[in-house]
Design a protein around this motif. Structure first.
Motif, PDB file in Angstrom:
ATOM      1  N   GLY A 115       0.617  -1.255   0.102  1.00  0.00           N
ATOM      2  CA  GLY A 115       0.340   0.426   0.277  1.00  0.00           C
ATOM      3  C   GLY A 115       1.100   1.151  -0.211  1.00  0.00           C
ATOM      4  O   GLY A 115      -0.134   2.056   0.658  1.00  0.00           O
ATOM      5  N   LYS A 116       2.232   0.906  -0.285  1.00  0.00           N
ATOM      6  CA  LYS A 116       2.650   2.351  -0.455  1.00  0.00           C
ATOM      7  C   LYS A 116       3.663   2.139  -1.781  1.00  0.00           C
ATOM      8  O   LYS A 116       3.694   1.538  -2.338  1.00  0.00           O
ATOM      9  CB  LYS A 116       3.957   2.582   0.467  1.00  0.00           C
ATOM     10  CG  LYS A 116       3.007   2.058   1.520  1.00  0.00           C
ATOM     11  CD  LYS A 116       4.729   2.466   3.318  1.00  0.00           C
ATOM     12  CE  LYS A 116       4.206   1.524   3.988  1.00  0.00           C
ATOM     13  NZ  LYS A 116       3.493   0.713   4.381  1.00  0.00           N
ATOM     14  N   ILE A 117       3.649   3.792  -1.792  1.00  0.00           N
ATOM     15  CA  ILE A 117       4.626   3.815  -3.238  1.00  0.00           C
ATOM     16  C   ILE A 117       5.932   4.461  -2.651  1.00  0.00           C
ATOM     17  O   ILE A 117       5.957   5.424  -2.143  1.00  0.00           O
ATOM     18  CB  ILE A 117       3.801   4.635  -4.277  1.00  0.00           C
ATOM     19  CG1 ILE A 117       2.819   4.234  -4.522  1.00  0.00           C
ATOM     20  CG2 ILE A 117       4.996   5.256  -4.927  1.00  0.00           C
ATOM     21  CD1 ILE A 117       3.178   3.157  -6.150  1.00  0.00           C
ATOM     22  N   PHE A 118       7.076   4.317  -3.109  1.00  0.00           N
ATOM     23  CA  PHE A 118       8.890   4.620  -3.100  1.00  0.00           C
ATOM     24  C   PHE A 118       9.050   5.636  -3.884  1.00  0.00           C
ATOM     25  O   PHE A 118       8.729   5.368  -5.030  1.00  0.00           O
ATOM     26  CB  PHE A 118       9.462   3.583  -2.604  1.00  0.00           C
ATOM     27  CG  PHE A 118       8.670   2.924  -1.354  1.00  0.00           C
ATOM     28  CD1 PHE A 118       9.199   3.522  -0.324  1.00  0.00           C
ATOM     29  CD2 PHE A 118       8.010   1.970  -1.919  1.00  0.00           C
ATOM     30  CE1 PHE A 118       8.331   3.148   0.650  1.00  0.00           C
ATOM     31  CE2 PHE A 118       7.331   1.164  -0.258  1.00  0.00           C
ATOM     32  CZ  PHE A 118       7.784   1.449   0.715  1.00  0.00           C
ATOM     33  N   LEU A 119       9.056   6.873  -2.973  1.00  0.00           N
ATOM     34  CA  LEU A 119       9.584   7.770  -4.210  1.00  0.00           C
ATOM     35  C   LEU A 119      11.281   8.352  -4.134  1.00  0.00           C
ATOM     36  O   LEU A 119      11.353   8.067  -3.251  1.00  0.00           O
ATOM     37  CB  LEU A 119       9.121   8.962  -4.561  1.00  0.00           C
ATOM     38  CG  LEU A 119       9.400  10.595  -4.876  1.00  0.00           C
ATOM     39  CD1 LEU A 119       9.237  10.327  -6.830  1.00  0.00           C
ATOM     40  CD2 LEU A 119       8.305  11.685  -4.683  1.00  0.00           C
ATOM     41  N   GLN A 120      12.257   7.844  -4.825  1.00  0.00           N
ATOM     42  CA  GLN A 120      13.620   8.752  -4.423  1.00  0.00           C
ATOM     43  C   GLN A 120      13.784  10.047  -5.693  1.00  0.00           C
ATOM     44  O   GLN A 120      13.938  10.452  -6.226  1.00  0.00           O
ATOM     45  CB  GLN A 120      14.283   7.301  -4.998  1.00  0.00           C
ATOM     46  CG  GLN A 120      16.287   7.961  -4.800  1.00  0.00           C
ATOM     47  CD  GLN A 120      16.462   8.837  -3.325  1.00  0.00           C
ATOM     48  OE1 GLN A 120      16.415   7.486  -2.834  1.00  0.00           O
ATOM     49  NE2 GLN A 120      16.499   9.110  -3.111  1.00  0.00           N
ATOM     50  N   GLN A 121      13.560  11.134  -4.824  1.00  0.00           N
ATOM     51  CA  GLN A 121      13.761  12.490  -5.110  1.00  0.00           C
ATOM     52  C   GLN A 121      15.162  12.951  -5.648  1.00  0.00           C
ATOM     53  O   GLN A 121      16.195  12.272  -5.168  1.00  0.00           O
ATOM     54  CB  GLN A 121      13.564  13.339  -4.252  1.00  0.00           C
ATOM     55  CG  GLN A 121      11.791  13.464  -4.197  1.00  0.00           C
ATOM     56  CD  GLN A 121      11.208  14.688  -2.984  1.00  0.00           C
ATOM     57  OE1 GLN A 121      10.408  14.022  -2.374  1.00  0.00           O
ATOM     58  NE2 GLN A 121      12.279  15.405  -2.386  1.00  0.00           N
ATOM     59  N   ALA A 122      14.856  12.904  -6.566  1.00  0.00           N
ATOM     60  CA  ALA A 122      16.386  13.885  -7.281  1.00  0.00           C
ATOM     61  C   ALA A 122      17.449  14.697  -6.172  1.00  0.00           C
ATOM     62  O   ALA A 122      18.683  14.318  -5.991  1.00  0.00           O
ATOM     63  CB  ALA A 122      16.803  15.148  -8.382  1.00  0.00           C
ATOM     64  N   ASP A 123      17.142  15.428  -5.374  1.00  0.00           N
ATOM     65  CA  ASP A 123      17.361  15.879  -4.131  1.00  0.00           C
ATOM     66  C   ASP A 123      18.116  14.878  -3.096  1.00  0.00           C
ATOM     67  O   ASP A 123      18.595  14.952  -2.000  1.00  0.00           O
ATOM     68  CB  ASP A 123      16.889  17.106  -3.570  1.00  0.00           C
ATOM     69  CG  ASP A 123      15.975  16.272  -2.494  1.00  0.00           C
ATOM     70  OD1 ASP A 123      15.192  15.185  -2.436  1.00  0.00           O
ATOM     71  OD2 ASP A 123      15.299  17.442  -1.970  1.00  0.00           O
ATOM     72  N   SER A 124      17.761  13.780  -3.143  1.00  0.00           N
ATOM     73  CA  SER A 124      18.442  12.332  -2.276  1.00  0.00           C
ATOM     74  C   SER A 124      17.360  12.229  -1.355  1.00  0.00           C
ATOM     75  O   SER A 124      17.298  10.962  -0.380  1.00  0.00           O
ATOM     76  CB  SER A 124      19.979  12.526  -2.047  1.00  0.00           C
ATOM     77  OG  SER A 124      20.796  11.203  -1.816  1.00  0.00           O
ATOM     78  N   THR A 125      16.051  12.495  -1.080  1.00  0.00           N
ATOM     79  CA  THR A 125      15.167  12.557  -0.037  1.00  0.00           C
ATOM     80  C   THR A 125      14.319  11.488  -0.351  1.00  0.00           C
ATOM     81  O   THR A 125      14.176  11.398  -1.840  1.00  0.00           O
ATOM     82  CB  THR A 125      14.409  13.579   0.309  1.00  0.00           C
ATOM     83  OG1 THR A 125      14.915  14.421   0.340  1.00  0.00           O
ATOM     84  CG2 THR A 125      13.218  13.332   1.014  1.00  0.00           C
ATOM     85  N   LEU A 126      14.252  10.125   0.071  1.00  0.00           N
ATOM     86  CA  LEU A 126      13.611   8.835  -0.273  1.00  0.00           C
ATOM     87  C   LEU A 126      12.114   9.348   0.788  1.00  0.00           C
ATOM     88  O   LEU A 126      12.670   9.387   1.631  1.00  0.00           O
ATOM     89  CB  LEU A 126      14.214   7.421   0.205  1.00  0.00           C
ATOM     90  CG  LEU A 126      13.976   6.815  -0.230  1.00  0.00           C
ATOM     91  CD1 LEU A 126      13.746   6.230  -1.387  1.00  0.00           C
ATOM     92  CD2 LEU A 126      13.936   5.466   0.678  1.00  0.00           C
ATOM     93  N   VAL A 127      10.984   8.873   0.278  1.00  0.00           N
ATOM     94  CA  VAL A 127      10.095   9.116   0.313  1.00  0.00           C
ATOM     95  C   VAL A 127       8.762   8.136   0.172  1.00  0.00           C
ATOM     96  O   VAL A 127       8.810   7.360  -0.721  1.00  0.00           O
ATOM     97  CB  VAL A 127       8.738  10.777  -0.339  1.00  0.00           C
ATOM     98  CG1 VAL A 127       7.604  10.824   0.449  1.00  0.00           C
ATOM     99  CG2 VAL A 127       9.624  11.573  -0.521  1.00  0.00           C
ATOM    100  N   ALA A 128       7.776   7.513   1.039  1.00  0.00           N
ATOM    101  CA  ALA A 128       7.439   6.256   1.301  1.00  0.00           C
ATOM    102  C   ALA A 128       5.944   7.443   1.041  1.00  0.00           C
ATOM    103  O   ALA A 128       5.182   8.513   2.361  1.00  0.00           O
ATOM    104  CB  ALA A 128       7.050   5.660   2.632  1.00  0.00           C
ATOM    105  N   LEU A 129       4.992   7.001   0.171  1.00  0.00           N
ATOM    106  CA  LEU A 129       3.381   7.750  -0.236  1.00  0.00           C
ATOM    107  C   LEU A 129       2.154   6.801  -0.107  1.00  0.00           C
ATOM    108  O   LEU A 129       2.727   5.934  -0.725  1.00  0.00           O
ATOM    109  CB  LEU A 129       3.282   8.149  -1.374  1.00  0.00           C
ATOM    110  CG  LEU A 129       4.057   9.556  -1.794  1.00  0.00           C
ATOM    111  CD1 LEU A 129       4.050   9.786  -2.900  1.00  0.00           C
ATOM    112  CD2 LEU A 129       4.374  10.538  -1.129  1.00  0.00           C
TER     113      LEU A 129
END
Ligand SMILES: O=C(O)c1cc(C(=O)O)c2c(n1)C(=O)C(=O)c1cc(C(=O)O)[nH]c1-2
Length: 578
Positions: A115-129
């Protein structure tokens, strides 16, 4: 991860960037097949609103599509019944990160689990949505973009962890892979590519490597001993490719990139473990085995290309294999359990920097006149093939379990390479070489081929010439198809048994550097691909560069591209007519 495995098991989904954890890029769907693909039509299109290079592909999970874009890394969740955007996530990132990215502001895509989408941003922040709402669940700081530690890789979920890497080999960033808990975002382990054993998660007695025709322990300080002084601290070995995972042995596989700087004289030694295939225990991160493909790199042949896991016959023997098409032009087949080197052969006939790989030592035999560092800096070594961007770059190959062949998008580009002395300044480019690239002379007439490769024998079975390098990830299906995109912008599907039989061709709005994917919705199979020219091959257009040596030498090499395509990110989805 049981949830992700169940999503993958249903071929209606495209739940991981490669479709599965073996990196095979194969789908069991067969409604679209060799007999009817010629009738395929565009079902719908979607403009992402972002101009630069579009790599990777959307994910499809239970009737929802999750799309990503290059910087600023927007995420869209789209209901496939209505094509309505259900939620969007637009991170706020400091635009100064754009200047810290070597090869366009690409992003290779999202990951999904539980149930989570993982986004790895260019600025190196890893985010779970939250996959339902797009609300942020947690975020983690993975690297410092001010030092050039940025991200372009897709995160990968294996077990209860999400793995991510780091870019910045051209900024002297010290590479690593980091595993975060998918629920809390807490760092579980971090394994560097260079440095002391404890920071590399190497056990000097248990981590093994190919030595004199057999596997043997790497021994104490196996990395430190191969660098001059503290150079390893700014020594690269970044990890921006595609990772794979074998649940049977709980092992994750990935490759490390070039050693920094590109001026080889500044870093005598083998520069371990840059340019290396890593096999690590997924729970602890400890290295089981390692294999360095290009010791003391003098050409920027990053070893990050995907490791494809497949059970195939190697020289007549059933083998749990790992297959890897390296930038250096050799196609490697290893025993993925033991790490033994089984096959290393050129998959690009024009490779000239090495004659062959010595199968006893595993070392490529370098041709002296193509050694860019042998005479110190400021000497221009001419006519090295392949160019720095390799016989293949990050664009992933596919494996077809029916033909047992690998379908590989390749580059035919050569270079002149002139190293120069460079000082490290934190946060500044740390390149140390001037390159010019040009189409391989006496090639088949184009800058790339799409090839079918027998990894058990180390032989090209078929080869399809293309005008430009094939910079798009391939897809094979149970319908007997092999599909890929071209830099001019064509989506092509060929017969997997005869890849020179082009069964379908459609010109999408821009050049394709994305990966072909497929899914089923309401009984209908769809094939899709992002277009949007960019990446290293398209950096001239993407970043508005004109001098031939700009874009680390790629601008001149691909100057003709602008006659065929222009910028613009969009998704094109194909299906059979009703
Ligand atoms: O050393 C690095 O950290 C690094 C990062 C990247 C990247 O993150 O895209 C590329 C490269 N190197 C590189 O050498 C390369 O050929 C390359 C091609 C591309 C692309 O997306 O087209 N990225 C990168």
């Amino acid at each position: 991860n049981a949830d992700l495995e169940s999503k993958i098991a249903n071929p209606k989904n495209w739940a991981m960037q490669a479709g599965d954890m073996f990196n095979q890029r194969y789908s069991k769907l067969k409604q679209i097949n060799t007999g009817n693909v010629g009738k395929m039509q565009v079902a719908w299109t979607f403009s992402t609103g972002v101009l630069r290079g579009h790599e990777g592909s959307p994910l499809v999970i239970d009737g929802m599509m999750y799309l990503h874009t290059p910087f600023p890394n927007k995420v869209f969740a789209m209901d496939l019944d209505t094509q309505k955007i259900v939620w969007r996530y637009e991170p706020k990132q400091d635009p100064s990160v754009i200047a810290q990215m070597c090869c366009d502001t690409v992003y290779r895509g999202l990951a999904y689990a539980e149930g989570k989408i993982f986004l790895q941003q260019a600025d190196s922040t890893l985010v779970a949505l939250d996959a339902k709402t797009g609300k942020q669940i947690w975020s983690a700081v993975n690297g410092d973009p001010k030092l050039g530690a940025v991200n372009t890789n897709a995160p990968h979920v294996f077990g209860d962890k999400v793995l991510t890497g780091i870019s910045g080999g051209e900024w002297g960033v010290r590479g690593f892979v980091a595993a975060y808990d998918i629920n809390s975002g807490k760092l579980v382990w971090k394994a560097y590519s260079t440095g002391p054993d404890n920071e590399m998660l190497i056990d000097p007695d248990k981590t093994v490597t190919w030595t004199d025709g057999k596997m043997a322990p790497v021994g104490k300080d196996s990395s430190l001993k191969t660098w001059k002084g503290d150079q390893w601290k700014i020594g690269g070995g970044t990890t921006w490719g595609w990772y794979s995972y074998d649940k049977a042995t709980n092992t994750v596989y990935y490759g490390t990139g070039n050693p920094s700087t590109w001026n080889p004289s500044q870093r005598p030694g083998d520069n371990k473990w840059s340019m290396t295939i890593m096999a690590r225990d997924m729970n602890t991160g400890m290295a089981k085995w390692v294999y360095q493909m290009t010791p003391h790199d003098e050409w920027d042949f990053d070893g990050i290309n995907e490791m494809i896991l497949a059970d195939i016959d190697v020289k007549g023997k059933p083998t749990k294999a790992l297959v890897h098409f390296d930038r250096n032009g050799f196609g490697y087949t290893l025993d993925r359990v033991s790490g033994e080197l089984l096959v290393a052969e050129k998959y690009d006939p024009k490779v000239n920097w090495a004659t062959h790989v010595d199968m006893k030592t595993g070392r490529p035999q370098v041709v002296a006149k193509y050694s860019t560092g042998q005479n110190g800096p400021d000497v221009n070594t001419k006519g090295v093939c392949p160019a720095a961007l390799g016989s293949k770059d990050q664009q992933p190959a596919s494996f077809d379990p029916n033909t047992k062949l690998f379908y590989v998008p390749t580059n035919h580009v050569c270079m002149d390479y002139e190293p120069f002395e460079v000082s490290y300044v934190a946060g500044q480019p740390y390149v140390g070489a001037t390159l010019s690239m040009f189409p391989t002379p006496d090639s088949h007439g184009g800058m790339g081929n799409f090839i079918a490769w027998d990894a058990g024998k180390g032989k090209i079975v078929q080869s399809k010439p293309e005008k430009f390098s094939v910079w798009s990830g391939a897809l094979n299906t149970a319908g007997g198809l092999s599909c890929f995109g071209t830099l001019e912008g064509y989506l092509k599907c060929v017969d997997a048994k005869n890849i020179n039989k082009e069964l379908y061709k459609f010109k999408t709005p821009s050049g394709i550097i994305g990966n072909v994917f497929t899914y089923e919705h309401k009984g209908k199979q769809y094939i899709g691909v992002f277009s949007g020219i960019g990446g290293w091959a398209g950096i001239g257009m993407a970043a508005g560069l004109e001098k031939p040596t700009e874009g680390l030498g790629a601008v001149g090499g691909y100057r003709e591209l602008a006659d065929y395509t222009q910028l613009g990110g969009s998704l094109t989805i194909f299906a059979l007519p009703n």
